[in-house]
Design a protein around this motif. Structure first.
Motif, PDB file in Angstrom:
ATOM      1  N   PHE A   2       0.837  -1.195   0.000  1.00  0.00           N
ATOM      2  CA  PHE A   2       0.000   0.000   0.000  1.00  0.00           C
ATOM      3  C   PHE A   2       0.874   1.249   0.000  1.00  0.00           C
ATOM      4  CE2 PHE A   2      -2.772  -3.268   1.796  1.00  0.00           C
ATOM      5  CZ  PHE A   2      -3.862  -3.132   0.960  1.00  0.00           C
ATOM      6  N   ASN A   5      -0.413   6.505  -3.390  1.00  0.00           N
ATOM      7  CA  ASN A   5      -1.080   6.536  -4.686  1.00  0.00           C
ATOM      8  C   ASN A   5      -2.390   5.760  -4.688  1.00  0.00           C
ATOM      9  OD1 ASN A   5       0.929   8.098  -6.055  1.00  0.00           O
ATOM     10  ND2 ASN A   5       2.217   6.272  -6.174  1.00  0.00           N
ATOM     11  N   ASP A   6      -2.623   4.958  -3.650  1.00  0.00           N
ATOM     12  CA  ASP A   6      -3.885   4.217  -3.554  1.00  0.00           C
ATOM     13  C   ASP A   6      -5.084   5.153  -3.636  1.00  0.00           C
ATOM     14  OD1 ASP A   6      -2.445   1.855  -3.161  1.00  0.00           O
ATOM     15  OD2 ASP A   6      -2.525   2.024  -0.978  1.00  0.00           O
ATOM     16  N   ASN A  25      -6.247  -1.238  -9.484  1.00  0.00           N
ATOM     17  CA  ASN A  25      -5.209  -0.769  -8.557  1.00  0.00           C
ATOM     18  C   ASN A  25      -5.354  -1.281  -7.121  1.00  0.00           C
ATOM     19  OD1 ASN A  25      -4.359   0.667 -10.784  1.00  0.00           O
ATOM     20  ND2 ASN A  25      -5.087   2.653 -10.039  1.00  0.00           N
ATOM     21  N   LEU A  26      -6.587  -1.477  -6.658  1.00  0.00           N
ATOM     22  CA  LEU A  26      -6.787  -1.835  -5.252  1.00  0.00           C
ATOM     23  C   LEU A  26      -7.185  -3.289  -5.035  1.00  0.00           C
ATOM     24  CD1 LEU A  26      -8.542   1.332  -3.769  1.00  0.00           C
ATOM     25  CD2 LEU A  26      -6.152   0.642  -3.581  1.00  0.00           C
ATOM     26  N   LYS A  29      -4.409  -5.782  -4.515  1.00  0.00           N
ATOM     27  CA  LYS A  29      -3.780  -5.601  -3.204  1.00  0.00           C
ATOM     28  C   LYS A  29      -4.672  -6.171  -2.108  1.00  0.00           C
ATOM     29  CE  LYS A  29      -1.141  -1.404  -4.323  1.00  0.00           C
ATOM     30  NZ  LYS A  29      -0.776  -0.053  -3.865  1.00  0.00           N
ATOM     31  N   TYR A  93      -7.212   5.405   5.313  1.00  0.00           N
ATOM     32  CA  TYR A  93      -7.457   3.969   5.420  1.00  0.00           C
ATOM     33  C   TYR A  93      -8.303   3.752   6.674  1.00  0.00           C
ATOM     34  CZ  TYR A  93      -3.362   3.399   2.320  1.00  0.00           C
ATOM     35  OH  TYR A  93      -2.469   3.465   1.285  1.00  0.00           O
ATOM     36  N   LYS A 166      -4.358   9.857   5.005  1.00  0.00           N
ATOM     37  CA  LYS A 166      -3.412   9.789   3.887  1.00  0.00           C
ATOM     38  C   LYS A 166      -2.307  10.833   3.999  1.00  0.00           C
ATOM     39  CE  LYS A 166      -5.648  12.742   0.377  1.00  0.00           C
ATOM     40  NZ  LYS A 166      -6.196  12.751  -0.998  1.00  0.00           N
TER      41      LYS A 166
END
Length: 200
Positions: A2, A5-6, A25-26, A29, A93, A166
């Motif tokens: 992580f 850029n997430d 993108n996520l 992960k 998050y 973030k």
């Protein structure tokens, strides 16, 4: 895994664009991270756990305001059972344990809600009555109010968790997967405990 850029998935304001970014993108992960968490939980508790990654399939117009993976102990689905989530809002998050408004056998949870209160406050978790909003509050000052509302207001949730903004220094520097993993595993004891208590 992580990194800061997430959060760029939320820059796309279209439904298709954001869903495509989440999927590309996520979700990969989430698959790796969630599968590892599931394995760790099963090793630690010697019980079965189930993971689901949000697909946002019911959305037809507005892009999802957040995205997540969920882990619980009922293969039929997680929303009507105690469950854990890890995900992202546009600015943070989140890692949460939740009893949602429409949880099965909701009244059975009321007698046990206050039992872990001292531990939850000592561990500095945050709390909320709304899993659809990003804001959570300090358990030390607000947990009793959150419990009282959950007992009285049928539309309210009970959410306990952790957030990592973030703009936090550790996010800007990178290399914080271990922190997210540790917080998730630490919170998992409440999932197991509530399931055990309500089954008695």
């Amino acid at each position: 895994m992580f990194d800061k850029n997430d959060f760029k998935v939320f820059d796309d304001m279209t439904l298709k664009g954001r869903l495509d970014l989440i999927k590309t993108n996520l979700d990969p992960k989430f698959e790796i991270f969630g599968s590892n968490l599931q394995k760790r939980l099963e090793e630690e508790y010697q019980q079965e756990f189930f993971m689901k990654i949000a697909k946002h399939q019911r959305r037809t117009k507005n892009p999802p305001p957040d995205t997540w993976l969920a882990i619980n102990q009922d293969k039929k689905g997680y929303k009507k059972t105690p469950h854990l989530e890890f995900g992202l809002w546009p600015d943070r998050y989140f890692i949460t344990f939740s009893l949602l408004a429409d949880i099965r056998q909701r009244p059975n949870y009321y007698p046990i809600l206050r039992k872990p209160q001292s531990q939850i406050t000592q561990e500095n978790w945050q709390v909320s009555n709304n899993h659809t909003a990003s804001e959570m509050f300090n358990a030390t000052t607000d947990f009793e109010k959150v419990i009282a509302r959950y007992e009285k207001v049928k539309s309210s949730d009970l959410v306990i968790g952790f957030e990592l903004k973030k703009d936090a220094e550790i996010v800007q520097k990178g290399n914080y997967d271990r922190l997210l993993q540790d917080k998730f595993l630490q919170l998992s004891k409440y999932l197991v405990w509530f399931n055990q208590e309500v089954a008695k």
